[in-house]
Motif scaffolding. Sequence first.
Motif, PDB file in Angstrom:
ATOM      1  N   ARG A  12     -18.425  67.263-122.058  1.00 50.15           N
ATOM      2  CA  ARG A  12     -17.579  67.179-123.228  1.00 50.15           C
ATOM      3  C   ARG A  12     -16.597  68.343-123.189  1.00 50.15           C
ATOM      4  NH1 ARG A  12     -19.843  63.260-122.912  1.00 50.15           N
ATOM      5  NH2 ARG A  12     -20.992  61.989-124.406  1.00 50.15           N
ATOM      6  N   SER A  13     -15.311  68.034-123.250  1.00 55.29           N
ATOM      7  CA  SER A  13     -14.297  69.074-123.211  1.00 55.29           C
ATOM      8  C   SER A  13     -13.044  68.566-123.910  1.00 55.29           C
ATOM      9  CB  SER A  13     -13.978  69.465-121.765  1.00 55.29           C
ATOM     10  OG  SER A  13     -12.954  70.429-121.717  1.00 55.29           O
ATOM     11  N   GLU A  14     -12.388  69.460-124.650  1.00 53.34           N
ATOM     12  CA  GLU A  14     -11.158  69.085-125.348  1.00 53.34           C
ATOM     13  C   GLU A  14      -9.999  68.874-124.376  1.00 53.34           C
ATOM     14  OE1 GLU A  14     -10.488  68.362-128.517  1.00 53.34           O
ATOM     15  OE2 GLU A  14     -12.649  68.410-128.873  1.00 53.34           O
ATOM     16  N   ALA A  15     -10.001  69.636-123.288  1.00 54.63           N
ATOM     17  CA  ALA A  15      -8.914  69.536-122.305  1.00 54.63           C
ATOM     18  C   ALA A  15      -9.500  69.679-120.906  1.00 54.63           C
ATOM     19  CB  ALA A  15      -7.863  70.614-122.560  1.00 54.63           C
ATOM     20  N   TYR A  16      -9.363  68.662-120.100  1.00 54.54           N
ATOM     21  CA  TYR A  16      -9.931  68.702-118.752  1.00 54.54           C
ATOM     22  C   TYR A  16      -9.072  67.856-117.813  1.00 54.54           C
ATOM     23  CZ  TYR A  16     -11.935  64.115-119.933  1.00 54.54           C
ATOM     24  OH  TYR A  16     -12.112  62.808-120.302  1.00 54.54           O
ATOM     25  N   ALA A  33     -12.878  71.428-116.660  1.00 57.40           N
ATOM     26  CA  ALA A  33     -12.247  71.946-117.874  1.00 57.40           C
ATOM     27  C   ALA A  33     -11.025  72.777-117.503  1.00 57.40           C
ATOM     28  CB  ALA A  33     -13.233  72.785-118.670  1.00 57.40           C
ATOM     29  N   GLY A  39     -14.910  76.245-121.268  1.00 56.16           N
ATOM     30  CA  GLY A  39     -15.391  74.877-121.144  1.00 56.16           C
ATOM     31  C   GLY A  39     -16.695  74.772-120.377  1.00 56.16           C
ATOM     32  N   ARG A  74      -5.367  63.121-124.665  1.00 54.41           N
ATOM     33  CA  ARG A  74      -5.115  63.796-125.949  1.00 54.41           C
ATOM     34  C   ARG A  74      -3.797  63.377-126.573  1.00 54.41           C
ATOM     35  NH1 ARG A  74      -5.968  70.086-125.695  1.00 54.41           N
ATOM     36  NH2 ARG A  74      -6.058  69.755-127.934  1.00 54.41           N
TER      37      ARG A  74
END
Length: 370
Positions: A12-16, A33, A39, A74
């Motif tokens: 799970r990562s917001e930006a990867y 990440a 991350g 995103r």
Amino acid sequence: SAVGRGPEVPFRSEAYSISAIARGKELRLTLSALDPAAGPPAQDLVFRFGMSGSFRLCPAAELPRHAHLRFLTRESPPRALCFVDPRRFGSWRLGDAWQPERGPCVVSEYQAFRENVLKNLDDRAFDKPICEVLLNQKYFNGIGNYLRAEILYRLKIPPFEKARTVLEALKEQEQERRKKDPSLTLSKKVKLKQENPDLLELCHTVPRARITAEKQLLDPEHSDYYSTFKNWLRCYLVPGMSSLRDRSGRTIWFQGEPGPMAPKGEPRKAPRRRSPQLKADPEAPSPKVTPRALKQRRRAAAKPRLCEEEEEKKEEKEEEKEEHAERPRKGRARGRRAVTAAPASSEAPLGVRRSCRTSARRGQGEPGSP
């Protein structure tokens, strides 16, 4: 997805970012990440595609059917990179390890692939027909059903010739070539191979040419995708070619004699074109045909025309039926199933049970009854 059979991906990562590398019939994705300090650690997934697996980039609000694994972007509106597998023959597993029983890749590891085959010709695997050995991923990692047909057709090799006989001849030719002219430069060797490629060289160049062609049409849903692939084929599913099922149940397409190790039975030929239909005589009395006989005739007429593509569609429909059968049914059917499955109490004679039900119905109609 809820029906996906693969393992849960603990990343799970917001930006990867996602990177990929292929080896034969496997593909390894690496999720990293963008901020390694904040991350999670990188996660590797190794995919096998089966017969219908593919990746597709689409709007997140319009996910295709059978999108069993999704990676979301995103942006707004978000998109999804989906692993789509209608027949669910594909799979993924966690980790970066390739399958140990797979040999070097025919495309990216050509020299290692060639050496792995020629130095192991004593293996009992090469006692089989060449068409069956070409599907052995221990030695021919990346060759599938349509590629083996195209390779053997280009070299005019009977598909049921013994594999060791075919490959030992390549080994002898290579040794003789070195003895005759050991001073050949690399450019001359490359030129000779291009003019007279052998089986192992075509196992490298034919799939590589197909990959190059597919890069121009990355989307399998593209209108020209299947037509360009069909036009590229010279033997597989081509009208006029013969076909036989090998001992593993796969259909091999070829031209000419099948070879000394062919299974029993005459080769089946793909129809070149439909035969012209004769006009019916208006004065001739029409024969009486029962509905049952009509169905049998239709089945008999359609059976020899079935090709692998139609068989695959049929299997896909069966897979979908099985998938729907796994879901619980709604409404009265579920109630009937529950009643039928309930264990019966002490059995009473049939006449007694009927009279009880009749008196119960009469009781409901009397004044003062609830």
